[in-house]
Write a protein that holds these residues in place. Sequence first.
Motif, mmCIF file in Angstrom:
data_model
loop_
_atom_site.group_PDB
_atom_site.id
_atom_site.type_symbol
_atom_site.label_atom_id
_atom_site.label_comp_id
_atom_site.label_asym_id
_atom_site.label_seq_id
_atom_site.Cartn_x
_atom_site.Cartn_y
_atom_site.Cartn_z
ATOM 1 N N TYR A 49 0.832 -1.094 0.060
ATOM 2 C CA TYR A 49 0.189 -0.121 -0.103
ATOM 3 C C TYR A 49 0.794 1.258 0.024
ATOM 4 N N SER A 50 0.806 2.247 -0.948
ATOM 5 C CA SER A 50 1.285 3.454 -1.041
ATOM 6 C C SER A 50 1.106 4.358 0.101
ATOM 7 N N ILE A 51 1.970 5.322 0.351
ATOM 8 C CA ILE A 51 1.560 6.228 1.536
ATOM 9 C C ILE A 51 0.166 6.921 1.166
ATOM 10 N N THR A 52 -0.018 7.249 -0.130
ATOM 11 C CA THR A 52 -1.326 7.741 -0.444
ATOM 12 C C THR A 52 -2.581 6.878 0.105
ATOM 13 N N GLU A 56 -4.965 7.875 3.030
ATOM 14 C CA GLU A 56 -6.479 7.984 2.723
ATOM 15 C C GLU A 56 -7.206 7.170 3.979
ATOM 16 N N LEU A 57 -6.721 6.090 4.138
ATOM 17 C CA LEU A 57 -7.378 5.330 5.225
ATOM 18 C C LEU A 57 -7.285 5.780 6.610
ATOM 19 N N VAL A 58 -5.947 6.413 6.931
ATOM 20 C CA VAL A 58 -5.929 7.119 8.384
ATOM 21 C C VAL A 58 -6.978 8.253 8.352
ATOM 22 N N ILE A 59 -7.099 9.077 7.391
ATOM 23 C CA ILE A 59 -7.713 10.172 7.341
ATOM 24 C C ILE A 59 -9.222 9.982 7.328
ATOM 25 N N THR A 60 -9.507 8.586 6.668
ATOM 26 C CA THR A 60 -11.225 8.164 6.906
ATOM 27 C C THR A 60 -11.466 7.699 8.128
ATOM 28 N N ASN A 61 -10.355 7.253 8.837
ATOM 29 C CA ASN A 61 -10.885 6.867 10.283
ATOM 30 C C ASN A 61 -10.920 7.753 11.132
ATOM 31 N N ILE A 62 -10.138 9.038 10.867
ATOM 32 C CA ILE A 62 -10.104 9.984 11.698
ATOM 33 C C ILE A 62 -11.594 10.719 11.462
ATOM 34 N N LYS A 63 -11.878 10.804 10.211
ATOM 35 C CA LYS A 63 -13.179 11.455 9.952
ATOM 36 C C LYS A 63 -14.151 10.593 10.760
ATOM 37 N N ILE A 86 10.619 10.412 6.011
ATOM 38 C CA ILE A 86 10.510 11.900 5.509
ATOM 39 C C ILE A 86 10.606 12.032 3.909
ATOM 40 N N LYS A 87 10.879 11.134 3.370
ATOM 41 C CA LYS A 87 10.811 11.036 1.906
ATOM 42 C C LYS A 87 9.539 10.795 1.187
ATOM 43 N N ASP A 88 8.526 10.378 2.274
ATOM 44 C CA ASP A 88 7.153 10.159 1.822
ATOM 45 C C ASP A 88 6.567 11.349 1.869
ATOM 46 N N PHE A 89 7.086 12.570 2.556
ATOM 47 C CA PHE A 89 6.345 13.839 2.832
ATOM 48 C C PHE A 89 5.520 14.432 1.498
ATOM 49 N N GLN A 90 6.103 14.248 0.407
ATOM 50 C CA GLN A 90 5.588 15.013 -0.593
ATOM 51 C C GLN A 90 4.221 14.400 -1.112
ATOM 52 N N GLU A 91 4.292 12.948 -1.237
ATOM 53 C CA GLU A 91 3.172 12.080 -1.720
ATOM 54 C C GLU A 91 2.262 12.360 -0.537
ATOM 55 N N PHE A 92 2.574 12.073 0.874
ATOM 56 C CA PHE A 92 1.708 12.438 1.891
ATOM 57 C C PHE A 92 0.912 13.619 1.884
ATOM 58 N N ASN A 93 1.571 14.590 1.512
ATOM 59 C CA ASN A 93 1.201 15.921 1.814
ATOM 60 C C ASN A 93 0.191 16.300 0.677
ATOM 61 N N ALA A 94 0.322 15.653 -0.546
ATOM 62 C CA ALA A 94 -0.688 15.779 -1.725
ATOM 63 C C ALA A 94 -2.248 15.284 -1.178
ATOM 64 N N GLY A 120 5.109 -1.219 13.119
ATOM 65 C CA GLY A 120 6.295 -0.783 11.966
ATOM 66 C C GLY A 120 5.461 0.044 10.788
ATOM 67 N N ALA A 121 4.535 0.529 11.310
ATOM 68 C CA ALA A 121 3.822 1.460 10.272
ATOM 69 C C ALA A 121 4.913 2.515 9.902
ATOM 70 N N ASN A 122 4.209 3.150 8.585
ATOM 71 C CA ASN A 122 5.066 4.175 7.868
ATOM 72 C C ASN A 122 4.410 5.667 8.235
ATOM 73 N N LEU A 123 3.291 5.621 8.885
ATOM 74 C CA LEU A 123 2.231 7.095 9.106
ATOM 75 C C LEU A 123 1.789 6.909 10.328
ATOM 76 N N GLU A 124 1.633 7.915 11.056
ATOM 77 C CA GLU A 124 0.936 8.049 12.242
ATOM 78 C C GLU A 124 0.077 9.553 12.259
ATOM 79 N N ILE A 125 -1.118 9.615 12.404
ATOM 80 C CA ILE A 125 -1.675 11.004 12.462
ATOM 81 C C ILE A 125 -2.559 11.129 13.875
ATOM 82 N N GLU A 126 -2.481 12.071 14.736
ATOM 83 C CA GLU A 126 -3.070 12.353 15.776
ATOM 84 C C GLU A 126 -3.841 13.868 15.693
#
Length: 133
Positions: A49-52, A56-63, A86-94, A120-126
């Motif tokens: 699964y891409s960072i995109t 999308e999954l994490v933001i949907t869960n937060i919503k 941090i190399k995933d920043f640009q893709e994540f930020n979009a 071992g996640a690549n991303l976490e948002i709070e």
Amino acid sequence: MKEAVVTSLAPKAAAVYSTAVKSKGDTTIYVSGQVPLTPEGQFYSKPSYSITQQAELVITNIKNILKAANASLEDVVKVNIFLADIKDFQEFNATYAKHFSVLKVVPARSCVQVGALPLGANLEIECIAVTSD
């Protein structure tokens, strides 16, 4: 006074914490860090699964968590983003911009690279939201 926010539309807490907590007195909602897990517990990680897709999954869960607390992304005042690379920043930020740039007022935010994330996640948002209710 506080209450736990619970929904079947987001993953259950994986340890000793609440998925989110709503403060009754000041209508503040604190959403715990969300990693890319489906409500059923399927883990989204690279390279499958891409960072995109993960974002999308994490933001949907937060919503969905915010909706369970009678809130939405419009109510978010602060977002903290943790990336394993941090190399995933640009893709994540979009992906982030797709959801947050349309808000009347975009929230304050931090985005940092960390040494490791749960599972071992690549991303976490709070985030923190404040409602008028």
